[in-house]
Enzyme design. Sequence first.
Site, mmCIF file in Angstrom:
data_model
loop_
_atom_site.group_PDB
_atom_site.id
_atom_site.type_symbol
_atom_site.label_atom_id
_atom_site.label_comp_id
_atom_site.label_asym_id
_atom_site.label_seq_id
_atom_site.Cartn_x
_atom_site.Cartn_y
_atom_site.Cartn_z
ATOM 1 N N LYS A 78 9.147 64.403 51.166
ATOM 2 C CA LYS A 78 9.713 64.360 49.815
ATOM 3 C C LYS A 78 10.755 65.469 49.663
ATOM 4 C CE LYS A 78 7.794 64.256 45.055
ATOM 5 N NZ LYS A 78 6.511 64.326 44.302
ATOM 6 N N SER A 153 5.808 60.726 41.121
ATOM 7 C CA SER A 153 7.151 61.170 41.410
ATOM 8 C C SER A 153 7.541 60.975 42.882
ATOM 9 C CB SER A 153 7.297 62.644 41.043
ATOM 10 O OG SER A 153 6.434 63.440 41.818
ATOM 11 N N SER A 177 1.182 61.909 41.425
ATOM 12 C CA SER A 177 2.462 61.557 42.055
ATOM 13 C C SER A 177 2.394 61.091 43.494
ATOM 14 C CB SER A 177 3.430 62.730 41.949
ATOM 15 O OG SER A 177 3.904 62.856 40.642
#
Lengths: 471, 471
Positions: A78, A153, A177
Site C-alpha cells: 500500500k 482504505s 481497511s
Amino acid sequence: MNDLDRTVAELARMIRDGSTTPTTLVEQSVVRIDDLADLAAFVSVDRDGALAAAAHAESELATGLDRGPLHGLPVAVKDNIDVAGQHTRAGSVLLGDRPATDDATVVTRLRQRGAVIVGRTNMHELAWGGTTDNPHTGRARNPWDRERVPAGSSGGSGIAVAAGMVVAALGTDTGGSVRLPASVNGVSGLRPTIGRVSNAGVVPLAWTMDTVGPLARTAADAALVHDAIAGWDRRDRTTRREPVHPAWPNLPPDGGAEMLSGLRIGIIADYALVGNQPDVASAVRAALDTLAEAGASIEEITVPGVDELVDAQLVVDAVEPSAMHIDLLRTRPRDYGDDVRTHLEIGLRYTGVEYVQAQRFRAWFRDGLLAAMRHLDVLVTPTLPFTALPHGAESVELDGRSTSLTAANMRYTAIGSMAGFPGLSVPVGLDRDGLPVGMLITGRAFDETTVLRVGHAYQAVTEHHRLLPPV
Amino acid sequence: MNDLDRTVAELARMIRDGSTTPTTLVEQSVVRIDDLADLAAFVSVDRDGALAAAAHAESELATGLDRGPLHGLPVAVKDNIDVAGQHTRAGSVLLGDRPATDDATVVTRLRQRGAVIVGRTNMHELAWGGTTDNPHTGRARNPWDRERVPAGSSGGSGIAVAAGMVVAALGTDTGGSVRLPASVNGVSGLRPTIGRVSNAGVVPLAWTMDTVGPLARTAADAALVHDAIAGWDRRDRTTRREPVHPAWPNLPPDGGAEMLSGLRIGIIADYALVGNQPDVASAVRAALDTLAEAGASIEEITVPGVDELVDAQLVVDAVEPSAMHIDLLRTRPRDYGDDVRTHLEIGLRYTGVEYVQAQRFRAWFRDGLLAAMRHLDVLVTPTLPFTALPHGAESVELDGRSTSLTAANMRYTAIGSMAGFPGLSVPVGLDRDGLPVGMLITGRAFDETTVLRVGHAYQAVTEHHRLLPPV
C-alpha cells in the site's frame, strides 16, 4: 489462466519444478497491472527493481538458497508503507516530498522471505475513508463491477490480488481497511492483533488502532505473509514480544477440514445477521451451516456494548488522525480531498472528555468481549452488511435508517479494531448481482493462528475463494 | 520516644523480643491520632477493628505464624482506597454512599503480611490537587509548621507517618501525590511503575496515570510495603506480569552504602537545580555530593521535551478526571469544592486533539528519557522546587514567573508520572525555616528495586530521615 490467479503454494511448486520463474511472474504482473490500468489499483510500478529482485531470487534458488514459499513471488504494498528509494505518499499530495531512505520493517521482512515488491497500491487518501475514490491518484474500481467501489482504505491491494496482478499485497487496517476491501473484492484479508506487526515506516492514521496486514487469495496465503511480517520489532515499541506461532506448517495445503470438528464458534445474537442485505445474511448463514456440518459448534453469545461500539470508534477514529494532521490542516487545507478534509475537521471538534470516554468504553468493551469469548475459539460475523456499493454512495440504509458510509462500513470490523483482536475476512459466495460476500472471523488477541486455521479449514471444504472477477 | 517514630525493622524486633505488642502499638497510634487531631491527618479511625486485628496478629505470632516485619504494625490507607465495611469517600461528599463490600487488592495484600489498618487518611478532595485543604474533611496541616500545607493529594498519609501516628501509609500518585507529601513532610514516598501495583478497589482520578504507593519513615520501610502490594492482579487488567524482585532482602538494615560505589546517577543539565528555592538546590546538591563521595558517578544528561512536559501533563491530568466526573459535574456541581470544580470544568474544555497530542508527546518523551537513561541507574532531581507552602497559596514564583501551584508542584514529579517510571522521594535536610527538603530518585520502568536501594544506601550514610517534626 493467469499464473497470478494461483496460490502461493502452487506458484512456489511451479517455480521449483521449472514451469515458471520469478522473472516470468514479475513480467506477467507488470503486464496485468498495465492491462487493467483502468482499475487504478496501483499508484506506481517498479518494473526494473522488481525484475532485478526476481533475477536475484532466481540466482539464490539456483544456488540452493531457498527462502520459502514467497521466494520470487510478486507482491505489492500500500502507498502508505515505506520502500527505500520510493515516495511514500499515502495517496496524498502532502507527504512523500523525498523518497524513503529505509524500508518499513514489514517490507524488510517480506524481502527476507524473498518476496519481490512490484509496486505501490492505490488507497483512500491518507487511509481516512472506505472507497479508494482518490482525488489525486484516481478512482479505484472493483474488478467484479467497475461501477462499484473496491472499498478501502486498502482498495488497491484488494483489487491487485483479486484481479491477479500480484499474489499478495500488504494493506493497513485501522477501522477495517484490510478486511473491507478483502470482503468486496472476494479475497482473504487479515487484520492482525494490535502490537503484533510493526508499524515502523508506515504512515500513521490513528495511533492506537493502526495495523498492517496481508490481502491474499486464500487464508493459507495470508498466513504465509503474516508469518513473515509478524513479531516484535525494536523500531516500533508498541510491538509485543508474544511469540509468533507460524500458521503455515499447520495448514495442510489440501486439507484442514478435520480441525473444524469440535471448533467453538460464537455468533452475536440479534446483531450479526440482522439488518444486512438478504444475500449477505444468507451467504454467511450458509457458511456457518458448512462449518457446523464439518463439526463446529455454533453458539449465540451476547457482547455488552456492541450496539454503541461504532459510535465510540467514530470518536477515536476521528480524533487521532486530526491530531496527526492538525498542522497541515491549518496551513494547507486545500491540499486535502473534500471528504478527508471534512473528516479531519470533524475530528477537531470532539472534546478530550469525549475521546477519553471512547477509550474507556473501548477497554470495557474489550474485557466484555474477552469474557464472552472465553469458551469460544472465534467469533463469526459478516465482514460488511452489504456487498460493493456504487461509486459516490455516501450513506446506506441500515436497520431501516440512513447511515453514513463510514459508520456502516465499521459495523462489524469495529469489533476487532476496538478490542485490538485479529480478524480475517474470507469470501463466502456471491450475491444476486455477482458481487462477493465476506465473512469475518475474529479471534482473541495474539491468536492469529486459530483465525487463519478456521479460514483455511473453511476454504478446504468450499470453493468460493476460487471464484475470479470477470475482468 | 513515641514507638511509632521507629522503623518497621525496629518495631518488628521489639514485638518479637517482647518490648512492645501490636495492641500497644495500635493503642499508641489511636492516641497519637487523637492528640494531633488538629493536623486533620485522618478522616476516620477504626479503633475496634484495629485492636481486633492486633490481637489476631499477636495470637498468630504466639503460635509461630510470622507474616514478616509488617506483622502487627499499624498502618493507614488514603480515603480513596477500599476497606471492606468502610465508606470510600475519596475526600468528597459525592462518593461512598454505601460501605465497600471488599478490600482493595492493596489492602488484601497488606493484611496478608499482617499489617493492621488503623484508619483512613485525609486527602485532597478526589485527589485532584496538592494541598489537602479539604472543604469537607478539614484543612490538613504540616506537622513541621501548622501554617503550611502537607502537600497532597495524599497529605494525610504524609502527616500520619511524619508525626508518628502509623509506621507506614498508602497514598495514590497521579501527578505526584505520593512524592509531594513525602517531600514536604520529611518522609520517604514511592510512586511505583504504572502497571506494577493494582488499582482494583481504588477510586480512579486519571486512568492512564494513577498508581498506589507507600509513604514510610525510610526507603527500607517503603520497600517492605511495596514488596507486599506489588505484582500482577487478576482484578486489574492494567497490572503487568513483570516479576517483583523484593527489595527488602537486599537492603541490609544498617548498611548498604557500599552499593553506591559505581552507581551511575543522571542529573538534567540546566533544569534540575535551577529556579528552585536556594535551600532546596543546596540540600539536593549536598545530597549529590554525599552520593558522589560514597562512590556514585554523577552525569549531566539532556532529556528531550522536559521543558514542555508539565504542559502536556496538565492536559492529561485535566481531561481524564473530567471524563470520570462529567455526569456528577452536571448533576451535582455544588457538591464539589470550588478548586476541584474549577479544575474539572477546565478539563472539559480541552479538545480531543489536544489530549491525543499530549499522549503522543508522552510516548515520545518516555522513549527519549529511556534513551537518555540507558547508561544510568537512576535520575536525581529535587522532588519539588520549594518546601512546604503557606496555606492558601495558589501560585508560586518559579524561574522568575508566577506559576500556578498545580504546574509548579509537577515540575519534577511529571517526569515519572508521564514516563510511567518509578520514583522515590527521600528527605535530604531542612531549609532555613526548618522545613524538609525532598530529593526525587527516578528509575526505569519496573526497576523499583534500584530506586529503593539508592534511597536506602543514601539513608545508610545520612541522618536526615531521622529528623522528627516538632509536634
